[in-house]
Enzyme design. Structure first.
Site, mmCIF file in Angstrom:
data_model
loop_
_atom_site.group_PDB
_atom_site.id
_atom_site.type_symbol
_atom_site.label_atom_id
_atom_site.label_comp_id
_atom_site.label_asym_id
_atom_site.label_seq_id
_atom_site.Cartn_x
_atom_site.Cartn_y
_atom_site.Cartn_z
ATOM 1 N N ARG A 1 -11.565 -11.085 7.408
ATOM 2 C CA ARG A 1 -10.774 -12.319 7.310
ATOM 3 C C ARG A 1 -10.852 -13.158 8.591
ATOM 4 N NH1 ARG A 1 -8.781 -11.451 2.336
ATOM 5 N NH2 ARG A 1 -7.930 -9.402 1.891
ATOM 6 N N ASP B 1 -2.114 -11.649 4.392
ATOM 7 C CA ASP B 1 -3.579 -11.674 4.498
ATOM 8 C C ASP B 1 -4.125 -13.082 4.755
ATOM 9 O OD1 ASP B 1 -3.694 -8.977 4.126
ATOM 10 O OD2 ASP B 1 -4.210 -9.085 1.999
ATOM 11 N N GLN C 1 0.837 -1.209 0.000
ATOM 12 C CA GLN C 1 0.000 0.000 0.000
ATOM 13 C C GLN C 1 0.866 1.251 0.000
ATOM 14 O OE1 GLN C 1 -2.505 -0.524 3.433
ATOM 15 N NE2 GLN C 1 -3.812 -2.009 2.421
HETATM 16 C C1 S3P Z 1 -2.687 -4.712 0.213
HETATM 17 C C2 S3P Z 1 -1.480 -4.813 0.883
HETATM 18 C C3 S3P Z 1 -1.359 -5.407 2.214
HETATM 19 C C4 S3P Z 1 -2.569 -6.264 2.535
HETATM 20 C C5 S3P Z 1 -3.869 -5.570 2.241
HETATM 21 C C6 S3P Z 1 -3.946 -5.212 0.774
HETATM 22 C C7 S3P Z 1 -2.699 -4.079 -1.111
HETATM 23 O O1 S3P Z 1 -1.260 -4.377 3.181
HETATM 24 O O2 S3P Z 1 -2.540 -6.667 3.896
HETATM 25 O O3 S3P Z 1 -4.980 -6.392 2.570
HETATM 26 O O4 S3P Z 1 -3.710 -4.210 -1.832
HETATM 27 O O5 S3P Z 1 -1.702 -3.459 -1.471
HETATM 28 P P1 S3P Z 1 0.148 -3.628 3.467
HETATM 29 O O6 S3P Z 1 0.554 -2.934 2.257
HETATM 30 O O7 S3P Z 1 -0.164 -2.662 4.579
HETATM 31 O O8 S3P Z 1 1.087 -4.699 3.907
#
Ligand code: S3P
Length: 428
Positions: free
Chosen positions: A387, A314, A168
């Site tokens: 989840r 996840d 993210q």
């Molecule tokens: C996601 C990245 C992960 C994941 C989230 C979705 C994404 O989070 O846990 O459900 O779509 O880039 P982080 O980037 O905080 O690790």
């Protein structure tokens, strides 16, 4: 909403998953910045990606939700308008974090808020790079939503070393870089999902990836696309685990996303003895899609640590369920990030495990669950976390002593509104 899960001796049938949540967010954001109309098929039915669509619509873009497809009428990199009110990200960390990269590059200020869970999720991790690029951001206690982003057309290109692996945050910085003439780059400590890099390429951005570093040269217009969103492998995980644990299962899953940055799940299951067959793999929009067949298996258990933890982040709640019935149990390390997900997932997994009579030891950054344990039917809770609710519904399928009750089961709709109906369709 309460859902009662009776134990099920067998699982049989074929499943289609909703469109991948991660990919849907990225397509919604990039479609909003493209010059013209993007058509998205199999867009996620989950509430989270629809929060992203709601935010771009609130900035003056037309979003048409039709049967089987969504049209986003993008107006280019400079086409967003100041929203009339605060932008609602709902439960979605992806929406607030990734969209912030776009908002930082706008010539207006915007506030993003969300539900109670989102209000506890740290935003400092995106504020640090965006502030270095020149945006000014306010947050509660310096990190929590609502956040107010004072954007600027004068963002500066940076190179950013991510302190914690996060797709993210990586995406947030790359999206901010879209409108900067220079080169913006991000280096991550471990490989995380690369849907943003793949999608940016599809939309015609000037992006390159070299090992753990992704670099974008901004200023180039994005082209509208026609894209199919692969089925959500993280949603498939619940059915893969349910089938492996079941007394007698033969379940097929069609059109599942097989992006190599997400398939550590398949490797982990197969590595522990899971009978998961990959039937066919094809490519669409730069992403891989395939079909899977899974049958009842004895699972060895294992250790998830280091880069594996980031790649499986996840799926850890449902893998914990599998770990409890496995031969050798499951150990998870290097997973402090689990504490700042939709819930503190180390705490919520442990609480539900104990309610179901399962022994678990927790640590600051992980847990250990001994193997060869049996679930006892109990009242568990999603704690508002999709989840967690789905993982313990899967545990209910193999629990002894009657029905398991999942409280606040509606949380599943964040990523998988059809989850309980799909489960009903394959149980015998
Ligand atoms: C996601 C990245 C992960 C994941 C989230 C979705 C994404 O989070 O846990 O459900 O779509 O880039 P982080 O980037 O905080 O690790």
């Amino acid at each position: 909403m309460q859902v009662r899960i009776a134990p099920s001796p067998a699982l049989n049938g074929a499943i289609r998953l909703p469109g991948d949540k991660s990919i849907s967010h990225r397509y919604a954001i990039l479609a909003a910045l493209a010059n013209g109309t993007t058509r998205l098929k199999n867009f996620s039915s989950g509430a989270d990606p629809h929060s992203t669509l709601g935010c771009v619509a609130a900035m003056g873009l037309e979003v048409e939700k039709k049967e089987g497809e969504i049209l986003v009428h993008g107006k280019g990199l400079r086409g967003l308008r100041a929203p009339a009110g605060a932008l609602d990200a709902g439960n979605s960390g992806s929406t607030i974090r990734m969209l912030s990269g776009v908002l930082a590059a706008q010539p207006f200020s915007s506030t993003v808020f969300g539900d109670e869970s989102l209000t506890k999720r740290p935003m400092k991790r995106i504020m640090t790079p965006l502030e270095r690029m020149g945006a000014r951001i306010e947050a509660v206690d310096g990190t929590y939503p609502p956040i107010t982003i004072h954007g600027t057309r004068d963002l500066q290109a940076i190179h950013y070393e991510l302190p914690v692996a996060s797709a993210q945050v990586k995406s947030c910085v790359l999206f901010a870089g879209l409108s900067i003439d220079g080169e913006t780059s991000v280096t991550e400590p471990h490989k995380t999902r690369d849907h943003s890099e793949v999608a940016l390429r599809e939309f015609g951005a000037d992006i390159r990836v070299d090992g753990l570093t992704a670099t974008i040269r901004g200023g180039r217009d994005l082209e509208p696309c026609e894209l199919y969103v692969p089925g959500d492998l993280s949603g498939a995980a619940f059915f893969l685990v349910a089938a492996l644990m079941s007394g007698e299962a033969n379940v097929s899953l069609f059109d599942v996303g097989f992006n190599p940055s997400r398939t550590a799940l398949i490797d982990f299951l197969v590595g522990g003895g899971g009978q998961v067959k990959i039937l066919d793999v094809r490519s669409t929009g730069g992403e891989l899609v395939g079909d899977l067949q899974v049958t009842t298996s004895r699972f060895a258990g294992g250790v998830i640590e280091g880069g594996m933890t980031a790649a499986l982040i996840d799926e850890i709640p449902v893998l914990a369920v599998l770990g409890a019935t496995s031969e050798n149990g499951l150990t998870v390390r290097d997973a402090a990030e689990l504490r700042v997900k939709e819930t503190d997932r180390i705490a919520t997994v442990a609480e539900n495990m104990r309610r179901m009579g399962i022994e678990i030891d927790t640590a600051a950054d992980g847990f250990h669950i001994p193997g060869k344990q049996r679930f006892r039917a109990a009242a568990v809770d999603s704690f508002g976390d999709h989840r967690i609710g789905m993982a313990f519904a899967v545990a209910g399928l193999v629990a002894e002593g009657g029905e398991t009750v999942v409280n606040e089961a509606e949380a599943a709709s964040v990523s998988f509104p059809e989850f309980f109906a799909t489960l009903d369709a394959i149980r015998q």
